[in-house]
Design a protein around this motif. Structure first.
Motif, PDB file in Angstrom:
ATOM      1  N   VAL A  70       0.842  -1.198   0.000  1.00  0.00           N
ATOM      2  CA  VAL A  70       0.000   0.000   0.000  1.00  0.00           C
ATOM      3  C   VAL A  70       0.879   1.251   0.000  1.00  0.00           C
ATOM      4  N   PHE A  71       0.524   2.211  -0.858  1.00  0.00           N
ATOM      5  CA  PHE A  71       1.163   3.518  -0.893  1.00  0.00           C
ATOM      6  C   PHE A  71       0.247   4.525  -0.208  1.00  0.00           C
ATOM      7  N   LEU A  72       0.806   5.366   0.676  1.00  0.00           N
ATOM      8  CA  LEU A  72       0.054   6.434   1.332  1.00  0.00           C
ATOM      9  C   LEU A  72       0.722   7.761   0.986  1.00  0.00           C
ATOM     10  N   LEU A  73      -0.035   8.658   0.321  1.00  0.00           N
ATOM     11  CA  LEU A  73       0.520   9.935  -0.131  1.00  0.00           C
ATOM     12  C   LEU A  73      -0.328  11.093   0.373  1.00  0.00           C
ATOM     13  N   PRO A  74       0.307  12.244   0.618  1.00  0.00           N
ATOM     14  CA  PRO A  74      -0.437  13.403   1.136  1.00  0.00           C
ATOM     15  C   PRO A  74      -1.412  13.961   0.096  1.00  0.00           C
ATOM     16  N   GLN A  75      -2.592  14.297   0.568  1.00  0.00           N
ATOM     17  CA  GLN A  75      -3.596  14.888  -0.302  1.00  0.00           C
ATOM     18  C   GLN A  75      -3.477  16.405  -0.290  1.00  0.00           C
ATOM     19  N   GLY A  76      -3.736  17.043  -1.403  1.00  0.00           N
ATOM     20  CA  GLY A  76      -3.667  18.495  -1.466  1.00  0.00           C
ATOM     21  C   GLY A  76      -3.587  18.955  -2.900  1.00  0.00           C
ATOM     22  N   THR A  77      -3.058  20.160  -3.102  1.00  0.00           N
ATOM     23  CA  THR A  77      -2.988  20.709  -4.455  1.00  0.00           C
ATOM     24  C   THR A  77      -1.598  20.577  -5.065  1.00  0.00           C
ATOM     25  N   ASN A  78      -0.715  19.828  -4.413  1.00  0.00           N
ATOM     26  CA  ASN A  78       0.625  19.621  -4.956  1.00  0.00           C
ATOM     27  C   ASN A  78       0.528  18.753  -6.216  1.00  0.00           C
ATOM     28  N   PRO A  79       0.752  19.333  -7.402  1.00  0.00           N
ATOM     29  CA  PRO A  79       0.574  18.570  -8.647  1.00  0.00           C
ATOM     30  C   PRO A  79       1.492  17.359  -8.751  1.00  0.00           C
ATOM     31  N   TYR A  80       2.700  17.464  -8.192  1.00  0.00           N
ATOM     32  CA  TYR A  80       3.633  16.338  -8.289  1.00  0.00           C
ATOM     33  C   TYR A  80       3.087  15.124  -7.532  1.00  0.00           C
ATOM     34  N   LEU A  81       2.617  15.337  -6.303  1.00  0.00           N
ATOM     35  CA  LEU A  81       2.098  14.223  -5.505  1.00  0.00           C
ATOM     36  C   LEU A  81       0.795  13.690  -6.087  1.00  0.00           C
ATOM     37  N   THR A  82      -0.043  14.578  -6.622  1.00  0.00           N
ATOM     38  CA  THR A  82      -1.272  14.131  -7.276  1.00  0.00           C
ATOM     39  C   THR A  82      -0.939  13.254  -8.474  1.00  0.00           C
ATOM     40  N   GLY A  83       0.053  13.691  -9.245  1.00  0.00           N
ATOM     41  CA  GLY A  83       0.474  12.914 -10.401  1.00  0.00           C
ATOM     42  C   GLY A  83       1.089  11.585 -10.006  1.00  0.00           C
ATOM     43  N   LEU A  84       1.870  11.583  -8.915  1.00  0.00           N
ATOM     44  CA  LEU A  84       2.486  10.345  -8.438  1.00  0.00           C
ATOM     45  C   LEU A  84       1.426   9.349  -8.010  1.00  0.00           C
ATOM     46  N   ASN A  85       0.397   9.833  -7.312  1.00  0.00           N
ATOM     47  CA  ASN A  85      -0.674   8.948  -6.868  1.00  0.00           C
ATOM     48  C   ASN A  85      -1.426   8.365  -8.067  1.00  0.00           C
ATOM     49  N   ILE A 106      -4.008  10.736   1.964  1.00  0.00           N
ATOM     50  CA  ILE A 106      -4.320  11.070   3.353  1.00  0.00           C
ATOM     51  C   ILE A 106      -4.124  12.569   3.541  1.00  0.00           C
ATOM     52  N   GLU A 107      -4.635  13.114   4.622  1.00  0.00           N
ATOM     53  CA  GLU A 107      -4.553  14.548   4.866  1.00  0.00           C
ATOM     54  C   GLU A 107      -3.105  15.008   5.009  1.00  0.00           C
ATOM     55  N   SER A 108      -2.746  16.046   4.265  1.00  0.00           N
ATOM     56  CA  SER A 108      -1.375  16.551   4.274  1.00  0.00           C
ATOM     57  C   SER A 108      -0.997  17.185   5.610  1.00  0.00           C
ATOM     58  N   PHE A 109       0.271  17.078   5.964  1.00  0.00           N
ATOM     59  CA  PHE A 109       0.871  17.759   7.120  1.00  0.00           C
ATOM     60  C   PHE A 109       0.216  17.397   8.457  1.00  0.00           C
ATOM     61  N   ASN A 110      -0.536  16.319   8.500  1.00  0.00           N
ATOM     62  CA  ASN A 110      -1.251  15.945   9.722  1.00  0.00           C
ATOM     63  C   ASN A 110      -0.708  14.625  10.258  1.00  0.00           C
ATOM     64  N   PRO A 111       0.148  14.672  11.292  1.00  0.00           N
ATOM     65  CA  PRO A 111       0.732  13.429  11.810  1.00  0.00           C
ATOM     66  C   PRO A 111      -0.307  12.465  12.362  1.00  0.00           C
ATOM     67  N   MET A 131       5.160   8.782   2.524  1.00  0.00           N
ATOM     68  CA  MET A 131       5.960   9.981   2.698  1.00  0.00           C
ATOM     69  C   MET A 131       5.896  10.357   4.170  1.00  0.00           C
ATOM     70  N   ALA A 132       7.020  10.259   4.867  1.00  0.00           N
ATOM     71  CA  ALA A 132       7.036  10.370   6.331  1.00  0.00           C
ATOM     72  C   ALA A 132       6.889  11.807   6.819  1.00  0.00           C
ATOM     73  N   ILE A 133       6.264  11.935   7.976  1.00  0.00           N
ATOM     74  CA  ILE A 133       6.175  13.203   8.695  1.00  0.00           C
ATOM     75  C   ILE A 133       7.040  13.092   9.943  1.00  0.00           C
ATOM     76  N   GLU A 134       7.791  14.140  10.220  1.00  0.00           N
ATOM     77  CA  GLU A 134       8.678  14.161  11.383  1.00  0.00           C
ATOM     78  C   GLU A 134       7.848  14.345  12.652  1.00  0.00           C
ATOM     79  N   HIS A 135       7.579  13.227  13.365  1.00  0.00           N
ATOM     80  CA  HIS A 135       6.770  13.299  14.591  1.00  0.00           C
ATOM     81  C   HIS A 135       6.970  12.022  15.418  1.00  0.00           C
ATOM     82  N   HIS A 233       2.273  25.547   2.609  1.00  0.00           N
ATOM     83  CA  HIS A 233       1.541  24.285   2.795  1.00  0.00           C
ATOM     84  C   HIS A 233       1.169  23.608   1.481  1.00  0.00           C
ATOM     85  N   ASP A 234       2.045  23.751   0.484  1.00  0.00           N
ATOM     86  CA  ASP A 234       1.805  23.126  -0.829  1.00  0.00           C
ATOM     87  C   ASP A 234       0.456  23.527  -1.414  1.00  0.00           C
ATOM     88  N   ASN A 235       0.028  24.737  -1.102  1.00  0.00           N
ATOM     89  CA  ASN A 235      -1.254  25.240  -1.589  1.00  0.00           C
ATOM     90  C   ASN A 235      -0.984  26.383  -2.566  1.00  0.00           C
TER      91      ASN A 235
END
Length: 343
Positions: A70-85, A106-111, A131-135, A233-235
């Motif tokens: 399973v791949f888990l990627l941040p959701q948002g308006t970042n075109p690169y991550l949207t394209g990767l997904n 998954i929700e971006s920037f939310n540990p 994509m890991a979050i530092e937490h 915030h990649d927005n």
């Protein structure tokens, strides 16, 4: 003394007996993905028939494997991550036995959201790639998954202080230094300001890019002053508003480095201001919007990591016997060397 010349069976012998290519035999013997179940069994039967494998060895190869990914990627308006997904999901639909690949946003920037997703999808998966979050809570759930026998792989942004098995992505510190080197050379003004635009310091990748950029500017271009970082915030809208403010407040702005995504907001502000020709703009992620900005001259350089390389390397780590981290090549594009777009 009598010498018996006993020829040991080789991969070509198995391929001939099974009626497949040597590449297919290699994939089966090394438990790599992309081989249909019926072909898998035919190759293993042939390997036994020619004496390459014993019955017990075949049972091992047909036994439990890291097959559910399973791949888990941040959701948002970042075109690169949207394209990767989108890319991951397209390849996931083509995955065949014994590998099954899924992907989720998954929700971006939310540990907390990341922790919940890791626990939820980790229960039903053999391999979790994210994509890991530092937490601290993210480190804790990684340990839980590893202790439960799961394989954990970070991509794009790492968490090296955890027990994750591997990291796949570019050297982000080097990427920041590369951006600084190019920007320092491009900005010929005797003095001026460089703006750092960040997504969020929740991602180590962004912090490392910042550190690399700041270090080299200080070392090699002390006449340039770095301001920021300004978190967007990649927005695209936040990046647009932040850039408009920067342009209004700093008439001596000569460069902008976006360590995150959604560079189109920055490019729009530069275009509207009429100052795009006088400000060096460098960002990350080759996407349709950054490609367009490079061609139109609103952006000078893009640093990217090929989605195919990330996916391929991640699947190799997920399904292979050997687990190790692997740096993905850092690709650099200007308007003159853009790759051909596949139809």
């Amino acid at each position: 003394m009598m010498v018996f010349d006993v020829k040991r069976p080789l991969i070509p012998d198995i391929a001939m007996a099974a009626g497949v290519s040597t590449a297919t035999v290699d994939r089966v013997l090394n438990r790599r993905p992309g081989v249909r179940k019926v072909t898998l069994h035919r190759v293993l039967e042939a390997a036994v028939k020619v004496g390459y494998l014993g019955e017990e060895e075949v049972k091992v190869r047909l036994g439990p494997a890291f097959s559910k990914v399973v791949f888990l990627l941040p959701q948002g308006t970042n075109p690169y991550l949207t394209g990767l997904n989108t890319y991951v999901r397209a390849l996931a639909e083509q995955s065949v036995e014994p590998l099954k690949v899924r992907s989720h946003f998954i929700e971006s920037f939310n540990p907390e959201a990341l922790v919940q997703a890791l626990r939820r999808y980790g229960k039903t998966s053999d391999v979790v790639i994210f994509m890991a979050i530092e937490h601290p809570k993210v480190r804790q759930v990684i340990d839980e998954l590893v202790n439960a026998g799961k394989r954990v792989v970070t991509i794009i942004s790492d968490l090296p202080t955890s027990n994750r098995h591997a990291y796949i992505g570019i050297d982000n510190f080097a990427a920041g230094r590369t951006a600084a080197k190019v920007m320092g050379r491009f900005c010929r003004a005797p003095q001026g300001k460089l703006a750092l635009v960040a997504a969020s310091r929740a991602y180590r990748a962004h912090m490392e890019r910042e550190m690399g950029f700041l270090a080299l500017i200080e070392e090699s271009f002390p006449h340039l002053t770095v301001i920021g970082p300004h978190e967007g915030h990649d927005n695209r809208d936040e990046n647009y508003n932040n850039t408009r403010q920067l342009l209004d407040q700093h008439s001596d702005l000569v460069g902008i480095y976006n360590v995150g995504g959604s560079s189109d907001g920055i490019g729009r502000a530069l275009r509207e201001s009429g100052r795009a020709d006088n400000i060096c703009f460098i960002g990350h992620g080759l996407t349709p919007d950054t490609r367009k900005m490079l061609i139109e001259g609103n952006m000078d350089m893009v640093i990217t990591q090929n989605p195919t390389a990330i996916y391929t390397r991640a699947i190799e780590v997920a399904s292979g016997e050997k687990i190790d981290s692997g740096a993905v090549s850092m690709e650099i594009y200007f308007s003159e060397n853009l790759p051909i777009v596949s139809p």
